[in-house]
Design an enzyme around this catalytic site. Structure first.
Site, PDB file in Angstrom:
ATOM      1  N   CYS A 131       0.426  -0.788   0.409  1.00 13.58           N
ATOM      2  CA  CYS A 131      -0.080  -0.323   0.527  1.00 13.58           C
ATOM      3  C   CYS A 131       0.737   1.198   0.080  1.00 13.58           C
ATOM      4  O   CYS A 131       2.282   0.898   0.419  1.00 13.58           O
ATOM      5  CB  CYS A 131      -1.194   0.071   1.419  1.00 13.58           C
ATOM      6  N   GLY A 160      -4.541  -4.012   0.691  1.00 13.20           N
ATOM      7  CA  GLY A 160      -3.668  -3.427   0.276  1.00 13.20           C
ATOM      8  C   GLY A 160      -4.267  -2.153  -1.132  1.00 13.20           C
ATOM      9  O   GLY A 160      -5.694  -2.246  -0.404  1.00 13.20           O
ATOM     10  N   SER A 192     -12.308   5.000  -0.045  1.00 13.05           N
ATOM     11  CA  SER A 192     -11.787   5.534   1.237  1.00 13.05           C
ATOM     12  C   SER A 192     -11.601   6.142   1.143  1.00 13.05           C
ATOM     13  O   SER A 192     -11.116   7.367   1.194  1.00 13.05           O
ATOM     14  CB  SER A 192     -10.631   4.319   2.238  1.00 13.05           C
ATOM     15  N   LEU A 204     -11.893  -2.125  12.928  1.00 11.17           N
ATOM     16  CA  LEU A 204     -11.718  -3.208  13.504  1.00 11.17           C
ATOM     17  C   LEU A 204     -10.644  -4.037  14.063  1.00 11.17           C
ATOM     18  O   LEU A 204      -9.424  -2.044  14.319  1.00 11.17           O
ATOM     19  CB  LEU A 204     -11.687  -4.276  12.548  1.00 11.17           C
ATOM     20  N   CYS A 241     -21.571 -16.582   6.851  1.00 11.43           N
ATOM     21  CA  CYS A 241     -20.775 -16.257   5.794  1.00 11.43           C
ATOM     22  C   CYS A 241     -21.314 -16.610   4.705  1.00 11.43           C
ATOM     23  O   CYS A 241     -21.813 -17.841   4.804  1.00 11.43           O
ATOM     24  CB  CYS A 241     -19.204 -17.059   6.420  1.00 11.43           C
ATOM     25  N   ASP A 256     -12.570 -12.119   3.506  1.00 12.32           N
ATOM     26  CA  ASP A 256     -11.570 -11.215   3.129  1.00 12.32           C
ATOM     27  C   ASP A 256     -10.606 -10.603   4.851  1.00 12.32           C
ATOM     28  O   ASP A 256      -9.709 -10.705   4.507  1.00 12.32           O
ATOM     29  CB  ASP A 256     -11.996  -9.534   2.726  1.00 12.32           C
ATOM     30  N   CYS A 266     -34.229 -13.143  21.715  1.00 16.25           N
ATOM     31  CA  CYS A 266     -34.239 -11.007  21.439  1.00 16.25           C
ATOM     32  C   CYS A 266     -34.944 -10.878  20.317  1.00 16.25           C
ATOM     33  O   CYS A 266     -34.826 -11.313  19.337  1.00 16.25           O
ATOM     34  CB  CYS A 266     -31.960 -11.237  20.495  1.00 16.25           C
ATOM     35  N   CYS A 274     -21.213  -9.124  12.439  1.00 18.12           N
ATOM     36  CA  CYS A 274     -21.012 -10.326  11.706  1.00 18.12           C
ATOM     37  C   CYS A 274     -20.085 -11.150  12.111  1.00 18.12           C
ATOM     38  O   CYS A 274     -19.066 -10.544  13.554  1.00 18.12           O
ATOM     39  CB  CYS A 274     -19.392  -9.191  11.190  1.00 18.12           C
TER      40      CYS A 274
END
Length: 368
Positions: free
Chosen positions: A15, A66, A122, A195, A261, A277, A320, A330
Site C-alpha cells: 500500500c 492493500g 476510502s 476492527l 458467512c 477478506d 432477542c 458479523c
C-alpha cells in the site's frame, strides 16, 4: 453452476498509505509469509480462466488490497482482455475496485468509465477526521490528494461510492462529516465499523470504536438520513437500505448482515484462495487457482467448516427481539472466548431501540 463473486488482491498487502487502523496489516503480521508481492499476468489468467469457466449468469470481479492500483493500469487492461477471452459461458461480468484513491489520475478515471467499474473510495470525512489515521509513509495527511481524485471521478462520470471507516475519532463527529459528504455531492455512502486486531481484546487502541460510541453514531447518522428522506433528498446509505430491505422480506446483499458467512473467494497475489477478506490467514487457506478448481476449493471450505462455524452465536441471541435484523452481526466481531458474544451487541440494541419504528414506517410506506 451459480453466479460467482471473487475478490482479487493483485498487490497483496502492499500500500502507498499507512493507515493506523488497517486490518490487513494486522492480518499480514499473523501469516508465515506476510506479503505475496504483486500478482503476475499468468496468475491473473489462471484465476479468470477458472472462475469464468464455472460461473453461470453473472460473475463479479472485485479488486482490493492493500492498494490494488499499485499493480498498474496495464494489469487491469490485461484483466479486461482476459475476461473477454475466457468468458466461455457468456455471463454478465461486473467489475469493481476498492481504492484509497491516492494515485488515481485521468487515465484511471477514463479506464473506470470505459469499462463500467464500480469504484469504492476510502474517505473518513473532512480533512480533520480523515487525516488523523490515513497518512502517507512520510506521516502526511492524504485528504487533499484523495479529494482531487474524487473530483476527477465525478467529472469523468465514474460510478463510485464512499467507504468510511467509523473509528473512535470519527464516530463523535458524524454530523460534521455527514454535512461534508452532502456539500460535496457524495451521495453513495458505506460506513464500516473499525476492527481491532484479530485475537486481541477490543477497545484498547487509540482508534478503537467502543460499542456505546458506535451505537450513538448509528442513531445520529439515521436521524440525519431520516430528515433528508422526509425532504426527498436522502443519500444512499448501504446499512440502512439493507435493514429496510430485510423488513420487506428480502435478503440483505451485505454479507455481514446475513448472520452467516457466504461463498466468497478471496484471491491473494499468488493465486491462493481464502473464504473471507477478514480471514486471509494460513489456517483458512482453501487452495490455489493455479492448481485447484472451484469445486476442490469448495470442498476444502466444507472440510474446515468455515460456514458452519459462522452460525455459532451467543445464547442471548435466541429470543432477542432484534435477532431477525441483527442476526448476530458479523462473525469477525464475535468473541469466541465469551461464548461468541457480538462485540457491538449494545450498539445494535441502542440503534434498534431508537430507530426501528421509523424503519418500519418506511417499509410500510414502500409496501403501499
Amino acid at each position: 453452476m451459480p453466479p460467482i463473486s471473487v475478490l482479487i488482491k493483485p498487490s497483496s498487502g502492499n500500500c502507498n498509505l499507512r493507515c493506523a487502523y488497517c486490518f490487513y496489516y494486522d492480518t499480514m503480521e499473523k501469516r508465515e509469509k506476510p506479503s505475496y508481492g504483486f500478482m503476475t499476468e499468468q496468475t491473473l489468467e489462471a484465476v479468470l480462466r477458472e472462475v469464468l469457466s464455472y460461473a453461470e449468469g453473472s460473475c463479479t470481479i472485485a479488486y482490493q488490497g492493500g492498494e490494488p492500483t499499485l499493480s498498474g493500469l496495464p494489469f487491469f487492461e490485461k484483466s479486461m482482455e482476459l475476461q473477454e477471452r475466457y468468458n466461455v459461458n457468456h455471463v454478465k461480468i461486473f467489475n469493481a475496485i476498492q481504492t484509497n484513491g491516492y494515485q488515481i489520475n485521468q487515465d484511471w478515471a477514463e479506464f473506470f468509465k470505459k469499462h463500467h467499474f464500480l469504484v469504492g473510495v476510502s474517505l473518513d470525512g473532512g480533512p480533520k477526521q480523515h487525516d488523523v489515521y490515513r497518512k502517507t509513509p512520510k506521516g502526511e495527511g492524504s485528504f487533499s490528494q484523495v479529494m482531487k481524485h474524487i473530483e476527477l471521478l465525478q467529472k469523468a462520470g465514474v460510478e463510485f461510492n464512499i467507504l468510511s471507516v467509523v473509528n473512535g475519532r470519527t464516530a463523535p463527529h458524524i454530523r460534521k462529516n455527514y454535512a461534508f459528504y452532502r456539500k460535496n455531492h457524495l451521495d453513495y455512502l458505506q460506513f464500516i465499523a473499525c476492527l481491532d486486531p484479530l485475537g486481541e481484546t477490543p477497545g484498547q487502541k487509540e482508534y478503537s470504536l467502543t460499542p456505546e460510541a458506535y451505537g450513538t453514531f448509528l442513531i445520529e447518522l439515521f436521524d440525519l438520513w431520516y430528515a433528508d428522506l422526509l425532504a426527498g433528498k436522502q443519500p444512499f446509505i448501504r446499512q440502512f437500505e439493507n435493514y429496510i430491505a430485510m423488513l420487506l422480506g428480502q435478503m440483505p446483499e451485505s454479507c455481514d448482515m446475513r448472520g452467516i458467512c457466504g461463498m466468497q473467494y478471496v484471491v491473494e497475489a499468488d493465486g491462493a484462495v481464502y473464504p473471507c477478506d477478514f480471514y486471509v490467514l494460513d489456517a483458512y487457506r482453501l487452495g490455489n487457482f493455479l492448481t485447484d478448481s472451484v469445486e476442490v476449493i469448495d470442498r476444502k471450505r466444507e472440510e474446515i467448516g468455515f460456514i458452519e462455524e459462522s452460525k455459532q452465536k451467543e445464547e442471548a441471541c435466541t429470543g432477542c427481539r432484534y435477532e431477525a435484523l441483527c442476526r448476530g452481526g458479523c462473525r469477525r466481531n464475535r468473541m469466541e472466548e465469551q461464548g461468541h458474544h457480538q462485540y457491538f451487541c449494545e450498539s445494535y440494541q441502542m440503534f434498534f431501540d431508537a430507530c426501528l419504528p421509523r424503519m418500519m414506517e418506511i417499509a410500510r410506506n414502500l409496501q403501499r
